[in-house]
Design a protein around this motif. Structure first.
Motif, mmCIF file in Angstrom:
data_model
loop_
_atom_site.group_PDB
_atom_site.id
_atom_site.type_symbol
_atom_site.label_atom_id
_atom_site.label_comp_id
_atom_site.label_asym_id
_atom_site.label_seq_id
_atom_site.Cartn_x
_atom_site.Cartn_y
_atom_site.Cartn_z
ATOM 1 N N THR A 7 13.998 0.233 9.841
ATOM 2 C CA THR A 7 12.939 0.258 10.851
ATOM 3 C C THR A 7 12.701 1.680 11.341
ATOM 4 O O THR A 7 11.548 2.096 11.535
ATOM 5 C CB THR A 7 13.316 -0.656 12.035
ATOM 6 O OG1 THR A 7 13.451 -1.995 11.567
ATOM 7 C CG2 THR A 7 12.257 -0.606 13.128
ATOM 8 N N SER A 55 9.170 3.618 11.005
ATOM 9 C CA SER A 55 8.538 4.127 12.224
ATOM 10 C C SER A 55 8.237 5.617 12.107
ATOM 11 O O SER A 55 7.152 6.082 12.480
ATOM 12 C CB SER A 55 9.446 3.855 13.415
ATOM 13 O OG SER A 55 8.894 4.400 14.615
ATOM 14 N N ARG A 111 5.257 6.164 9.783
ATOM 15 C CA ARG A 111 3.978 5.807 10.430
ATOM 16 C C ARG A 111 3.521 6.942 11.341
ATOM 17 O O ARG A 111 2.329 7.262 11.396
ATOM 18 C CB ARG A 111 4.134 4.513 11.206
ATOM 19 C CG ARG A 111 4.319 3.280 10.309
ATOM 20 C CD ARG A 111 4.331 1.976 11.103
ATOM 21 N NE ARG A 111 4.608 0.831 10.239
ATOM 22 C CZ ARG A 111 5.751 0.152 10.207
ATOM 23 N NH1 ARG A 111 6.742 0.522 11.030
ATOM 24 N NH2 ARG A 111 5.924 -0.854 9.396
#
Length: 346
Positions: free
Chosen positions: A335, A339, A342
């Motif tokens: 994750t 993240s 992104r």
């Protein structure tokens, strides 16, 4: 295949191996050890370990389904890789053939041992053609290297193509199955009795979550294993490694659960990665990592390093231009990576 004597370097075939103190009384019960110049204090660390790791090999035989006399244990798979060159390849004379791209230590060990390394490019789907590998071989080709699932591409190599090479090649075919626990393909180690020229590599570093103990395996016909044992250092696997490996092997149901978690995370990670603006392509994977082509591998790699996230930049590897290799971590680690990527794309 050619007779094993013809494949083996003459000096190795004729080698009288070092006989350790622990070899000489094998098969007999003993309780007073005054033979190896060890200290009598600080048991059990004062004693040399079993040079042939008999107890550990029996446990591995139970888990892997391969007889103990088909098993060599090394300081990581790299020891077995190096031994294959040292036992079978005459420096400056013999050569080896390998798929390309693949694990880099095959080439490094070839260079260290002064053995010609002949890479054969995979196709656009990262698959090999047996005929192309065989065409690269000549009378002085001793080894063919095939990694499946392959590193860094992550995919299984077509089993029928691999078997064609094994059946047609007159030397030794080494199939590195370091990542086979993550694949649905039946491991080739179970084919060993039918193929005396097959050597299969395994490791405790991947699915068994034990990279720190540096334990690799080579499975092959006993005659090949005996040659490895002639050349290896007498006590190549220390006691701490043997003890930790035994403990881990007995917890194999935990390992199975970890593998399933990694496979679930792999599927989710690959799906999420495809949705990133920086992603051009995610390649199929049968390992605990995947290869992804991105917009600018070097820039993205440098950015991730600044964020404290390390992946592998494979941009300079043939057929892997603008590619990053992503190991599947925990849900939290995965994750965090997504993240960060992104944010990079914003």
């Amino acid at each position: 295949m050619k007779p094993l004597k013809e494949l083996t370097r003459p000096n190795i075939w004729n080698l009288a191996p070092y006989s350790s103190a622990r070899d000489e009384y094998s098969g007999h019960e003993a309780h007073v050890f005054l033979d190896a110049n060890e200290s009598p204090y600080n048991a059990p660390m004062n004693r040399y370990p079993d040079p042939l790791q008999r107890e550990l090999k029996e446990e591995i035989a139970t888990v892997k389904g391969i007889p103990a006399d088909y098993t060599f244990l090394g300081n990581g798979s790299d020891e077995a890789i190096d031994l294959l060159y040292r036992c079978f390849c005459r420096p400056g004379i013999d050569n080896v053939v390998a798929i390309e791209p693949t694990y880099g230590m095959y080439r490094v060990c070839a260079d260290v041992n002064d053995v010609e390394y002949r890479p054969v490019l995979l196709d656009d789907h990262y698959q090999m053609q047996a005929d192309r590998l065989l065409a690269a071989c000549d009378d002085n080709t001793k080894l063919v290297w095939i990694c499946s699932p392959n590193n860094p591409t992550g995919n299984d190599i077509d089993r029928e193509q691999v078997l064609r090479v094994i059946k047609a090649f007159q030397g030794l075919v080494v199939v590195d199955e370091a990542y086979s626990d993550f694949s649905r393909q039946r491991p080739l180690r179970f084919e060993l009795p039918q193929h005396p020229n097959l050597v299969v590599l395994n490791t405790m570093s991947k699915a068994w979550a034990s990279a720190a103990i540096r334990l690799g395996m080579a499975f092959a016909a006993p005659a090949i294993i005996n040659i490895f044992n002639k050349v290896k250092y007498p006590y190549n696997i220390n006691l701490l490694t043997q003890q930790q490996a035994m403990q881990t092997l007995k917890a194999r149901f935990d390992i199975d659960a970890w593998v399933q978690l990694i496979l679930q995370e792999r599927a989710q990670m690959m799906g999420a990665f495809r949705q990133l603006p920086i992603c051009r392509e995610v390649f199929p994977s049968d390992a605990n990592f995947f290869l992804a082509r991105v917009t600018d591998a070097q820039a993205i790699y440098d950015y991730l390093v600044q964020q404290g996230i390390i992946v592998r930049n494979r941009n300079r590897v043939k057929l892997c231009q603008e590619c990053l290799r992503i190991t599947v971590g925990t849900r939290a680690e995965n994750t965090e990576l997504l993240s960060a990527l992104r944010k990079f794309a914003e």
